[in-house]
Motif scaffolding. Structure first.
Motif, mmCIF file in Angstrom:
data_model
loop_
_atom_site.group_PDB
_atom_site.id
_atom_site.type_symbol
_atom_site.label_atom_id
_atom_site.label_comp_id
_atom_site.label_asym_id
_atom_site.label_seq_id
_atom_site.Cartn_x
_atom_site.Cartn_y
_atom_site.Cartn_z
ATOM 1 N N ALA A 49 0.760 -1.223 -0.084
ATOM 2 C CA ALA A 49 -0.025 -0.101 -0.018
ATOM 3 C C ALA A 49 0.666 1.271 0.011
ATOM 4 O O ALA A 49 0.283 2.166 -0.610
ATOM 5 C CB ALA A 49 -1.118 -0.188 1.095
ATOM 6 N N GLU A 50 1.979 1.220 0.658
ATOM 7 C CA GLU A 50 3.009 2.456 0.672
ATOM 8 C C GLU A 50 3.797 2.414 -0.460
ATOM 9 O O GLU A 50 4.184 3.792 -0.510
ATOM 10 C CB GLU A 50 3.641 2.379 1.993
ATOM 11 N N ASN A 51 3.753 1.773 -1.176
ATOM 12 C CA ASN A 51 4.690 1.739 -2.489
ATOM 13 C C ASN A 51 3.924 1.583 -3.858
ATOM 14 O O ASN A 51 4.585 1.822 -4.754
ATOM 15 C CB ASN A 51 5.692 0.790 -2.362
ATOM 16 N N THR A 52 2.721 1.151 -3.749
ATOM 17 C CA THR A 52 1.940 1.077 -5.034
ATOM 18 C C THR A 52 1.493 2.431 -5.770
ATOM 19 O O THR A 52 1.277 3.554 -4.919
ATOM 20 C CB THR A 52 0.560 0.084 -4.725
ATOM 21 N N GLU A 53 1.369 2.389 -7.045
ATOM 22 C CA GLU A 53 0.876 3.426 -7.486
ATOM 23 C C GLU A 53 -0.599 3.445 -7.694
ATOM 24 O O GLU A 53 -1.286 4.316 -8.234
ATOM 25 C CB GLU A 53 1.427 3.406 -9.200
ATOM 26 N N HIS A 54 -1.192 2.379 -7.452
ATOM 27 C CA HIS A 54 -2.517 1.790 -7.443
ATOM 28 C C HIS A 54 -3.403 1.830 -6.089
ATOM 29 O O HIS A 54 -4.197 1.218 -5.949
ATOM 30 C CB HIS A 54 -2.662 0.746 -8.248
ATOM 31 N N ARG A 55 -2.954 2.639 -5.057
ATOM 32 C CA ARG A 55 -3.522 2.600 -3.840
ATOM 33 C C ARG A 55 -5.080 2.968 -3.832
ATOM 34 O O ARG A 55 -6.044 2.399 -3.327
ATOM 35 C CB ARG A 55 -2.782 3.541 -2.703
ATOM 36 N N MET A 56 -5.670 3.863 -4.923
ATOM 37 C CA MET A 56 -6.765 4.372 -5.242
ATOM 38 C C MET A 56 -7.376 3.433 -6.359
ATOM 39 O O MET A 56 -8.692 3.729 -6.489
ATOM 40 C CB MET A 56 -6.917 5.634 -5.226
ATOM 41 N N THR A 57 -6.881 2.722 -6.942
ATOM 42 C CA THR A 57 -7.406 1.804 -7.980
ATOM 43 C C THR A 57 -6.823 0.433 -7.751
ATOM 44 O O THR A 57 -6.287 -0.128 -8.565
ATOM 45 C CB THR A 57 -6.671 2.285 -9.364
ATOM 46 N N PRO A 58 -7.246 -0.189 -6.812
ATOM 47 C CA PRO A 58 -6.820 -1.747 -6.387
ATOM 48 C C PRO A 58 -7.278 -2.849 -7.478
ATOM 49 O O PRO A 58 -6.481 -3.688 -7.756
ATOM 50 C CB PRO A 58 -7.472 -2.082 -5.097
ATOM 51 N N TYR A 59 -8.358 -2.529 -8.074
ATOM 52 C CA TYR A 59 -8.725 -3.385 -9.270
ATOM 53 C C TYR A 59 -7.864 -3.297 -10.424
ATOM 54 O O TYR A 59 -7.552 -4.250 -11.221
ATOM 55 C CB TYR A 59 -9.941 -3.329 -9.781
ATOM 56 N N THR A 60 -7.215 -1.949 -10.715
ATOM 57 C CA THR A 60 -6.188 -1.728 -11.585
ATOM 58 C C THR A 60 -4.973 -2.767 -11.364
ATOM 59 O O THR A 60 -4.302 -3.557 -12.163
ATOM 60 C CB THR A 60 -5.984 -0.326 -11.859
ATOM 61 N N ARG A 61 -4.473 -2.706 -9.942
ATOM 62 C CA ARG A 61 -3.522 -3.285 -9.479
ATOM 63 C C ARG A 61 -3.496 -4.760 -9.653
ATOM 64 O O ARG A 61 -2.709 -5.669 -10.068
ATOM 65 C CB ARG A 61 -2.923 -3.105 -7.943
ATOM 66 N N LEU A 62 -4.849 -5.322 -9.506
ATOM 67 C CA LEU A 62 -5.219 -6.802 -9.504
ATOM 68 C C LEU A 62 -4.996 -7.061 -11.083
ATOM 69 O O LEU A 62 -4.495 -8.113 -11.224
ATOM 70 C CB LEU A 62 -6.468 -6.867 -9.093
ATOM 71 N N ALA A 63 -5.377 -6.323 -11.759
ATOM 72 C CA ALA A 63 -5.475 -6.445 -13.412
ATOM 73 C C ALA A 63 -4.041 -6.506 -13.592
ATOM 74 O O ALA A 63 -3.462 -7.450 -14.554
ATOM 75 C CB ALA A 63 -6.411 -5.450 -14.116
ATOM 76 N N VAL A 64 -2.982 -5.761 -13.280
ATOM 77 C CA VAL A 64 -1.749 -5.655 -13.632
ATOM 78 C C VAL A 64 -0.931 -6.880 -13.187
ATOM 79 O O VAL A 64 -0.176 -7.320 -14.009
ATOM 80 C CB VAL A 64 -1.082 -4.440 -13.266
ATOM 81 N N THR A 65 -1.337 -7.198 -11.722
ATOM 82 C CA THR A 65 -0.649 -8.271 -11.371
ATOM 83 C C THR A 65 -0.954 -9.607 -12.202
ATOM 84 O O THR A 65 -0.298 -10.798 -12.411
ATOM 85 C CB THR A 65 -0.990 -8.522 -9.676
#
Length: 314
Positions: A49-65
């Protein structure tokens, strides 16, 4: 990228990793489940959470991952190597310490790093556990040999991302004993933000319901994710789970398993939807999230986009 590439990948077409991860029922559910359960590990959650670019867009982080993971599991070696290089570059910057206490085992100041062998293993463990659970639930129960094969594939997958082999237990049986003991221990802790985000990812909070029929589809996936969670995890989140929920969950899981019964118990035109990469669906979810954010509606209301230091210096 296809589930069966013309060019060879790190995992063969006959590997358990490809057999499991190419099932869309698994590919579209294991990631959310892994994030919900993995949030109980404070170092993993806060470090991300402290280092991601997608703290406000977690579904985007899920998509990227999800796209990166599928590139390694299902893609060619060239596709996998690009995903691994991208991840290594990102992980090099994930370094810090807990800004506040996160349970008795994780006091403020406890350090974390994406390159820590144990944290690499725990990431693998949460991911493997979720893939195993969702395959058993939605496709068919694995044999002992298949579980061992899938576990060995996941250890290899972890190694590709930089995890030392000796960071993981030597066998599936050892893994299951130690991981289940961890889930029953007092090491688990949910920060306030982790509880909020996990509740959204599990569908316990739905701020912006989809229109029909997408609402029915997303509600079904949420139900499967929540139902697959250990009772203790649901209790930690404060999720209600009534008899009606259990009955609906059991019926839905049985229906999905039946669709996978050979020969597939679905119309011929729909059989192609049972297997293949899930990244295109993740992309649709990510696009909707960006539409929400672009219209001024936070994807997950209540999540503060600032780092801890920024929030507490304001």
């Amino acid at each position: 990228m296809s589930a069966r590439c013309a060019e060879p990948g790190y995992f063969s077409d006959h590997s358990m990793a490809r057999r499991v991860m190419s099932k869309r029922a698994v590919g579209l559910s294991y990631g959310q489940r892994a994030l919900v359960i993995g949030a109980v590990h404070p170092l993993l959650y806060v470090g991300t959470a402290e280092n991601t670019e997608h703290r406000m867009t977690p579904y985007t982080r899920l998509a990227v991952t999800g796209h990166l993971f599928e590139a390694v599991f299902l893609g060619s070696k060239a596709e996998a190597d690009r995903a691994l290089a991208y991840t290594t570059k990102k992980h090099a910057r994930v370094l810090g310490a807990l800004p506040e206490d996160a349970g008795p085992h994780h006091p403020a100041g406890t350090g974390y790093s994406a390159l820590d062998p144990h944290l690499m293993y725990m990431t693998m463990a949460f991911t493997f556990d979720s893939a195993e659970v969702m395959y058993d639930l939605l496709v068919k129960p694995m044999t002992d040999g298949e579980r061992e094969g899938l576990y060995e594939d996941y250890v290899r997958w972890g190694e590709l991302f930089g995890m030392p082999r000796d960071a993981a237990p030597g066998s599936y049986r050892e893994f299951r004993t130690s991981f289940d003991a961890y889930l029953a221990s007092d090491e688990l802790f949910l920060t306030e933000e982790a509880r909020l985000v996990g509740s959204y990812l599990a569908g316990d909070r739905v701020p912006y319901p989809q229109r029909m029929p997408l609402q029915q589809v997303t509600s079904a996936f949420f139900l499967l994710v929540r139902g697959s969670l250990p009772k203790r995890i649901r209790d930690m989140y404060g999720m209600r789970w009534r008899l009606a929920d259990q009955l609906a969950y059991s019926a839905l899981a049985q229906a999905v398993r039946t669709a996978h019964t050979p020969p597939p118990m679905v119309p011929p035109l729909l059989r192609g939807t049972l297997a293949g990469p899930s990244a295109p669906v993740y992309k649709l979810v990510s696009e909707r999230e960006h539409e929400l954010v672009g219209s001024g509606r936070p994807s997950m209301p209540g999540v503060d986009p600032r780092k801890w230091a920024e929030r507490n210096s304001a």
